[in-house]
Each structure stands twice: as structure tokens, then as C-alpha cells.
Design an enzyme around this catalytic site. Sequence first.
Site, mmCIF file in Angstrom:
data_model
loop_
_atom_site.group_PDB
_atom_site.id
_atom_site.type_symbol
_atom_site.label_atom_id
_atom_site.label_comp_id
_atom_site.label_asym_id
_atom_site.label_seq_id
_atom_site.Cartn_x
_atom_site.Cartn_y
_atom_site.Cartn_z
ATOM 1 N N ASP A 1 0.865 -1.188 0.000
ATOM 2 C CA ASP A 1 0.000 0.000 0.000
ATOM 3 C C ASP A 1 0.897 1.232 0.000
ATOM 4 O OD1 ASP A 1 -2.441 1.437 0.094
ATOM 5 O OD2 ASP A 1 -2.160 1.797 2.227
ATOM 6 N N SER A 2 0.291 2.375 -0.340
ATOM 7 C CA SER A 2 1.083 3.602 -0.315
ATOM 8 C C SER A 2 1.377 4.027 1.124
ATOM 9 C CB SER A 2 0.318 4.712 -1.028
ATOM 10 O OG SER A 2 -0.950 4.866 -0.437
ATOM 11 N N TYR B 1 -0.495 8.706 -2.815
ATOM 12 C CA TYR B 1 -0.421 8.416 -4.250
ATOM 13 C C TYR B 1 -1.574 9.086 -4.996
ATOM 14 C CZ TYR B 1 3.099 4.606 -4.088
ATOM 15 O OH TYR B 1 4.239 3.869 -3.978
ATOM 16 N N GLY B 2 -2.703 9.224 -4.282
ATOM 17 C CA GLY B 2 -3.956 9.650 -4.922
ATOM 18 C C GLY B 2 -3.895 11.011 -5.588
ATOM 19 N N CYS C 1 -3.391 -1.022 -2.476
ATOM 20 C CA CYS C 1 -3.613 0.384 -2.831
ATOM 21 C C CYS C 1 -4.456 0.482 -4.110
ATOM 22 C CB CYS C 1 -2.257 1.051 -3.047
ATOM 23 S SG CYS C 1 -2.386 2.785 -3.475
ATOM 24 N N ASN C 2 -5.611 1.123 -4.000
ATOM 25 C CA ASN C 2 -6.503 1.259 -5.156
ATOM 26 C C ASN C 2 -5.879 2.128 -6.234
ATOM 27 O OD1 ASN C 2 -9.681 0.404 -4.660
ATOM 28 N ND2 ASN C 2 -8.495 0.612 -2.799
ATOM 29 N N THR C 3 -5.191 3.180 -5.817
ATOM 30 C CA THR C 3 -4.602 4.100 -6.794
ATOM 31 C C THR C 3 -3.526 3.374 -7.610
ATOM 32 O OG1 THR C 3 -5.017 5.875 -5.214
ATOM 33 C CG2 THR C 3 -3.559 6.386 -7.040
ATOM 34 N N GLU D 1 -5.406 11.075 7.731
ATOM 35 C CA GLU D 1 -4.005 11.033 8.181
ATOM 36 C C GLU D 1 -3.799 11.954 9.385
ATOM 37 O OE1 GLU D 1 -0.700 10.413 6.012
ATOM 38 O OE2 GLU D 1 -1.800 8.597 5.430
ATOM 39 N N CYS E 1 -10.626 3.123 -1.545
ATOM 40 C CA CYS E 1 -9.341 3.667 -1.103
ATOM 41 C C CYS E 1 -9.061 3.041 0.257
ATOM 42 C CB CYS E 1 -9.440 5.189 -0.982
ATOM 43 S SG CYS E 1 -8.051 5.936 -0.138
ATOM 44 N N THR E 2 -7.839 2.547 0.438
ATOM 45 C CA THR E 2 -7.536 1.815 1.675
ATOM 46 C C THR E 2 -7.805 2.653 2.936
ATOM 47 O OG1 THR E 2 -5.249 2.494 1.308
ATOM 48 C CG2 THR E 2 -5.820 0.233 0.706
ATOM 49 N N HIS E 3 -7.553 3.946 2.847
ATOM 50 C CA HIS E 3 -7.744 4.797 4.028
ATOM 51 C C HIS E 3 -9.194 4.818 4.532
ATOM 52 C CE1 HIS E 3 -3.762 6.361 3.575
ATOM 53 N NE2 HIS E 3 -3.942 7.239 4.546
HETATM 54 N N1 DGL Z 1 -3.668 3.804 -0.575
HETATM 55 C C1 DGL Z 1 -4.349 4.768 -1.401
HETATM 56 C C2 DGL Z 1 -5.495 4.099 -2.166
HETATM 57 O O1 DGL Z 1 -6.008 3.068 -1.762
HETATM 58 C C3 DGL Z 1 -4.899 5.900 -0.581
HETATM 59 C C4 DGL Z 1 -3.873 6.812 -0.022
HETATM 60 C C5 DGL Z 1 -3.079 7.525 -1.085
HETATM 61 O O2 DGL Z 1 -3.601 8.423 -1.771
HETATM 62 O O3 DGL Z 1 -1.927 7.164 -1.217
HETATM 63 O O4 DGL Z 1 -5.886 4.608 -3.169
#
Ligand code: DGL
Length: 266
Positions: free
Chosen positions: A7-8, A39-40, A71-73, A155, A185-187
Site C-alpha cells: 500500500d502507499s 499516491y492519490g 492500494c486502489n490508486t 491522516e 481507497c484503503t484509508h
Molecule cells: N492507498 C491509497 C489508495 O487506496 C490511498 C492513499 C493515497 O492516496 O496514497 O488509493
Amino acid sequence: MKLGVFDSGLGGLVIAKAIGKALPAHDMVYLGDTLHVPYGSRSLEAVTHYTQRSIDYLFRKADCKLIIMACNTASAIALRNLQQNYLVKNYPDRRILGVVVPTLETALEEGHSRIGLLATERIVRSSIYKTELEKIGRGIKLFQKSAPLLVPAIELNTKEWIRPLLREYIKPLLAQNIECLILGCTHYAFLKNVIQKKVGKGVHVMSQDDIIPGKLVDYLKRHPEIDRHITRRRRNSFLVTDITDSYIRNARSIYKKDIDIKKVVI
Ligand code: DGL
């Protein structure tokens, strides 16, 4: 060899924890690219570059057989290219699995035909959920909303901002009479209970920590040629590319115990 989770940053730990519960014996390595989060809101080039470096580390240094790209992004931007080019060329007998398709499959298995998606700007702009849905669920409608301020608010743990932000982001989706809401998004997994309350009982909030472990167990059953290479010594390691006190605090609060987090250079 090991199972990798990438993940990011922080949110993927929620998915890693859920995977650990489903597969407690499998040795797992988590890598969070905290130096480059979020990352987003980064460029395509940056996400592609950072993701490739992280994945390369997990294969080369951490000896992973299979990586879950939590990480979805990164899944939206870099996964296809890594699977079709990098893997074929460098590690043809290893695998990387993303989270977008399994999540959509679950929405379809649950019978939803009006799906809402809350995600980062990059994911919405990539149209990855729309593209994948067109392949597996013709006629199913997807309504997307990007929530660019949500990751920073999570965050920073600014509770007073999270509720009004959610209200704004969710309103247009509810206006489309969605039946489920994918947290893309994981967050956002941190907020799943708050979001469920906001959208009410009529809309099922789909969080990937509830989806991915079951899909992975199923995948490993269907792919014993992958599964048998993953050692089962109940060992988990946690790696990040930058380490801060708040990351350690948040990781502890997710795992509800001390976990040993190491900083690595990828
Ligand atoms: N991990 C990212 C996602 O799932 C979210 C946080 C980011 O923007 O890095 O898209």
C-alpha cells in the site's frame, strides 16, 4: 517464500490485518511506501514509478511469491502494466493481484445494480472501476465521487472535518439511489462504521478489508501451485519507506498491539 501486501501508506495495514486473520499461518510482508504517500494526488508517472519500485523490492528483497496490491490508486494506474510486462519479463511464475475486480465481483455477487464509489481523484479519473465493471456487469450502473480531502483528513485525524467532508462527498451518490457504496481507497476502511451510519441501512458499505481476505483464500485454493510456495511459520513483517511517530501510533492502534516496523530503502 512469502505473501506480500503493498500500500502507499497506512490504510493497507487494515487489509493486511484482515488477511492475517484469514491466513494466520502464511508468512506475510507488508510494505507501505510512506515516503511517497499520498499516491492519490500524484502524477501517473510518479505512481507508476513508486509502485514499480515497491513491487520490485517485495519480489527481489522480500522474496514474495504473490503480492496483493491493496492500494486502489496503484491498482488503477500501475497494475495492468506490471502484470503484462514486468512480471512476464522478470518473474513469470509469481503473481500480483489487485483489489478493483474482486471488489466489483463482490458487489455483483450481492446483487447490486446501482453501485456508488467513493475514491481518490486519481482513481475516479482513471475510470478503472467503470472499465472493469463494463467487462463483468453489463447494464450495472456506477456512480463515482472523488474525495480528495478525505485522505489528508484521516491522516491528520481531524475528526471535526471528517463528518462535514463525508456529508458533501456522499450527498450526490445518495441522490442516485445507490444500493451499495464501495470504499475505493484503503484509508476509507478506517471510516466504514461512520460512513455506514451516514448512508443508513438501505445502502451496504463495502470495505475492502471485508472483501479481499475471502477472495484471496479462494484464489489460493484454486492455485495450489502458488500457495504451496508460501511458507507457514506465522511470521509477519512490516516495512515502510519512511517512519514517523504518528505512523507507529496508528499502526499500533490498528493492530491493538506493538508491531515491529522497519524502515527500508527501496
Ligand atoms: N492507498 C491509497 C489508495 O487506496 C490511498 C492513499 C493515497 O492516496 O496514497 O488509493
